[in-house]
Design an enzyme around this catalytic site. Structure first.
Site, mmCIF file in Angstrom:
data_model
loop_
_atom_site.group_PDB
_atom_site.id
_atom_site.type_symbol
_atom_site.label_atom_id
_atom_site.label_comp_id
_atom_site.label_asym_id
_atom_site.label_seq_id
_atom_site.Cartn_x
_atom_site.Cartn_y
_atom_site.Cartn_z
ATOM 1 N N SER A 41 43.373 -8.206 8.060
ATOM 2 C CA SER A 41 44.471 -7.553 8.192
ATOM 3 C C SER A 41 45.452 -8.661 9.042
ATOM 4 C CB SER A 41 44.190 -6.549 9.466
ATOM 5 O OG SER A 41 43.699 -6.858 10.679
ATOM 6 N N GLY A 42 44.766 -9.699 9.661
ATOM 7 C CA GLY A 42 45.765 -10.564 10.422
ATOM 8 C C GLY A 42 45.455 -10.181 11.996
ATOM 9 N N GLY A 43 44.766 -9.119 12.340
ATOM 10 C CA GLY A 43 44.311 -9.050 13.575
ATOM 11 C C GLY A 43 43.272 -9.603 14.137
ATOM 12 N N VAL A 44 42.719 -9.825 15.349
ATOM 13 C CA VAL A 44 41.859 -10.529 16.112
ATOM 14 C C VAL A 44 40.276 -10.242 15.397
ATOM 15 C CG1 VAL A 44 40.669 -11.207 18.218
ATOM 16 C CG2 VAL A 44 43.112 -10.932 18.074
ATOM 17 N N ASP A 45 39.963 -8.910 15.348
ATOM 18 C CA ASP A 45 38.772 -8.671 14.697
ATOM 19 C C ASP A 45 38.540 -9.114 13.418
ATOM 20 O OD1 ASP A 45 38.680 -7.445 17.231
ATOM 21 O OD2 ASP A 45 38.978 -5.517 16.785
ATOM 22 N N SER A 46 39.349 -8.481 12.484
ATOM 23 C CA SER A 46 38.806 -9.074 10.878
ATOM 24 C C SER A 46 39.094 -10.600 10.788
ATOM 25 C CB SER A 46 39.847 -8.350 10.077
ATOM 26 O OG SER A 46 41.168 -8.820 10.190
ATOM 27 N N SER A 47 39.924 -11.236 11.680
ATOM 28 C CA SER A 47 40.289 -12.614 11.696
ATOM 29 C C SER A 47 38.846 -13.435 12.056
ATOM 30 C CB SER A 47 41.319 -13.245 12.415
ATOM 31 O OG SER A 47 42.415 -12.688 11.913
ATOM 32 N N HIS A 58 31.579 2.847 42.291
ATOM 33 C CA HIS A 58 31.363 2.259 40.945
ATOM 34 C C HIS A 58 31.564 0.875 41.049
ATOM 35 C CE1 HIS A 58 31.120 6.149 38.233
ATOM 36 N NE2 HIS A 58 31.854 6.512 39.591
ATOM 37 N N CYS A 83 26.710 5.844 40.928
ATOM 38 C CA CYS A 83 27.297 7.388 40.925
ATOM 39 C C CYS A 83 26.337 8.478 40.751
ATOM 40 C CB CYS A 83 28.524 7.351 40.176
ATOM 41 S SG CYS A 83 29.626 8.825 40.793
ATOM 42 N N GLU A 111 31.554 -1.192 38.677
ATOM 43 C CA GLU A 111 31.941 -1.726 37.286
ATOM 44 C C GLU A 111 33.479 -1.713 37.167
ATOM 45 O OE1 GLU A 111 31.177 2.503 36.407
ATOM 46 O OE2 GLU A 111 30.430 1.008 37.828
#
Length: 533
Positions: free
Chosen positions: A230-236, A176, A81, A178
């Protein structure tokens, strides 16, 4: 060292999607602002360069150009683009304002049998022309080709929709590739990075573990690390990766603010303390949080109270760990689950020149307050790569592929004031909804939980009249929300089967005393947001 692609960002809202598609081709890439120095580009040593789109016009913003090193390095370049337009202008072609703008679906005819598009098409015309179904978003167009370039693609309203200088490996498209709306977009980007740029395709999460573990060990040495779990994906996933690298040198602090999903706190402890044998300190701060939230109805105030208290509670635990007890010398690192979109959106690429779109709670801030060094082992990864890494580390797939959950938890899924009784009602109703989504299958055998990108229940602070048996009820209302999206920038409400909605509604009303009405949210984003608050 991995083969690398450099993506220069000219300010497009979808530049991250370019990087995601390149990574899906198993090639490592990084996004950097278009105004990085020539020295930076040379030291980055990319095997190929991609120039992104932009909101700007090439003839209005003469500063928005690719650095000279892009053309001097001798590597293949793909312009998308605006990236095509600046390539044209910088190499001797011209760009002009178009009186026929293209925004949305278009069909592009391929020309010239170029290496980029060879054997890639969606259909052929009766005359035998190869056609591509693509997504356009532009108001300007290339008016004349630079010297040495040939036509690669066209539409009736955009005669030069693609161009190529094959001797130099320069390719450019006005559409585009992507975005998912360009059907063959992944094939084109894969062709560019793997075949034209010659990248080996060695960016694989299962293999990345060893590399990431070595980096963590080198950075941390024999020092100790604190991580807010936190129990979230990233921190786990960050916790599992760091624990794999340094074992008991890591201590996780799990602040339970009382606004988690049903039994979630126990599940987090079972996974990390019970199965991974990691050191986890669980702080039950639910009374503190719910007390501070009493009487507060404004969504932003609720978020600030939850965020502020979380930092206070975490800091108190971190201070104890910094001091060192029981033979420990004290923690010197704070680990965070920062991922690559957080870094890019916060203007945190290495040059610090990118425009800040929004600030993130886990990019900067806490390390300075705590006087700790920062460890961010996921900061190079996109969310889908984090999930792949989690599975490769041995975390259960149903945990790693859970739907997104907001930092303030159920605090932003209870409209208005948060009361302990509301939390309990919502936890139980939401658990039923998720359980039934996991159990229900479509014709292909996929669960409706996997077919939706985010699904949850919202508690409404209103009562409605109902009838149960021979009696009148006057109880609360919940709304079910389920959306499908590829990027969370836009989302459609999920067309769940009526039979599934009927079962969920029946179970909630019969099993959760205090709720007598269930509704389904049929709003798309935009104009609605995915979360209600």
């Amino acid at each position: 060292m991995h083969d690398k692609i450099l993506i220069l960002d000219f300010g497009s809202q979808v530049t991250q999607l370019i990087a995601r598609r390149v990574r899906e081709a198993h090639v490592y890439c990084e996004i950097h602002p278009n105004d990085v120095s020539d020295d930076f580009i040379r030291s980055f040593a990319p095997k190929g360069i991609i120039l992104s789109g932009s909101h700007a016009s090439t003839y209005e913003d003469h500063q928005l150009r690719a650095p000279q090193a892009v053309w001097d390095l001798g590597v293949p370049v793909l312009g998308i683009c605006y990236g095509m337009q600046t390539m044209a202008v910088q190499l001797g072609g011209s760009v002009e304002w178009s009186d026929h703008r293209e925004f949305g679906y278009a069909e592009v005819r391929a020309h010239g049998h170029t290496r980029l598009l060879k054997d890639i098409q969606d259909f052929a015309t009766p005359e035998g022309y190869g056609m591509l179904k693509v997504w356009m978003s532009h108001g300007d167009k290339v008016a004349s080709l630079p010297p040495g370039f040939k036509l690669m693609a066209s539409t009736p309203s955009c005669p030069i929709a693609g161009m190529a200088h094959e001797d130099k490996g320069y390719y450019a498209v006005q559409f585009h590739p992507e975005v998912t709306h360009t059907v063959q977009g992944q094939a084109m980007l894969t062709r560019f990075v793997r075949e034209i740029a010659g990248c080996s395709g060695d960016w694989i999460m299962g293999n990345y573990i060893e590399e990431a573990v070595a980096k963590i060990r080198e950075q941390v040495g024999d020092e100790e690390v604190i991580l807010g779990l936190s129990g979230g994906v990233d921190s786990s996933v960050a916790a599992a990766l760091i624990h794999r690298a340094i074992g008991d040198q890591l201590t996780c602090v799990f602040v339970d603010h009382g606004l988690l999903r049903l039994n979630e706190g126990d599940m987090v402890m079972d996974m990390f303390s019970g199965r991974l044998h990691a050191k986890v300190i669980r702080v039950d701060a639910s009374e503190l949080f719910l007390g501070a939230l009493a009487g507060v109805t404004d969504p932003e105030k609720k978020r600030k109270i939850i965020g502020g208290l979380f930092v206070d509670v975490f800091k108190a635990e971190a201070d104890k760990l910094k001091a060192g007890t029981g033979g420990h010398k004290g923690a010197t690192f704070l680990a965070q689950g920062t991922i690559y979109p957080d870094v890019v959106e916060s203007g945190g690429t290495k040059t610090k020149k990118a425009t800040t779109i929004k600030s993130h709670h886990n990019v900067g801030g806490l390390p300075e307050q705590l006087g700790l060094k920062l460890l961010e082992p996921l900061r190079e990864l996109f969310k889908d790569e984090v999930r792949e890494l989690g599975v490769a580390l041995g975390l259960p797939a149903d945990m790693v592929y859970r739907h997104p959950f907001p930092g303030p938890g159920l605090g932003v899924r209870i409209l208005g004031e948060i009361k302990p009784e509301y939390v309990k009602l919502l936890q139980r109703a939401d658990a039923i909804f998720i359980e039934e989504l996991r159990a229900a299958r479509d014709a292909s055998g996929k669960s409706w939980y996997d077919l939706t990108s985010q699904a949850f229940t919202v508690f409404l602070p209103v009562k409605s009249v109902g009838v149960m048996g021979d009696g009148r009820t006057y109880d609360y209302v919940v709304a079910l929300r389920a959306v499908q999206t590829s990027d969370f920038m836009t989302a459609d409400w999920a067309e769940l089967p009526y039979s599934l909605l009927k079962k969920v509604s029946g179970r909630i009303i019969n099993e959760v005393r205090g709720i007598n009405r269930v509704t389904y949210d049929v709003s798309s984003k935009p104009p609605a947001t995915i979360e209600w608050e």
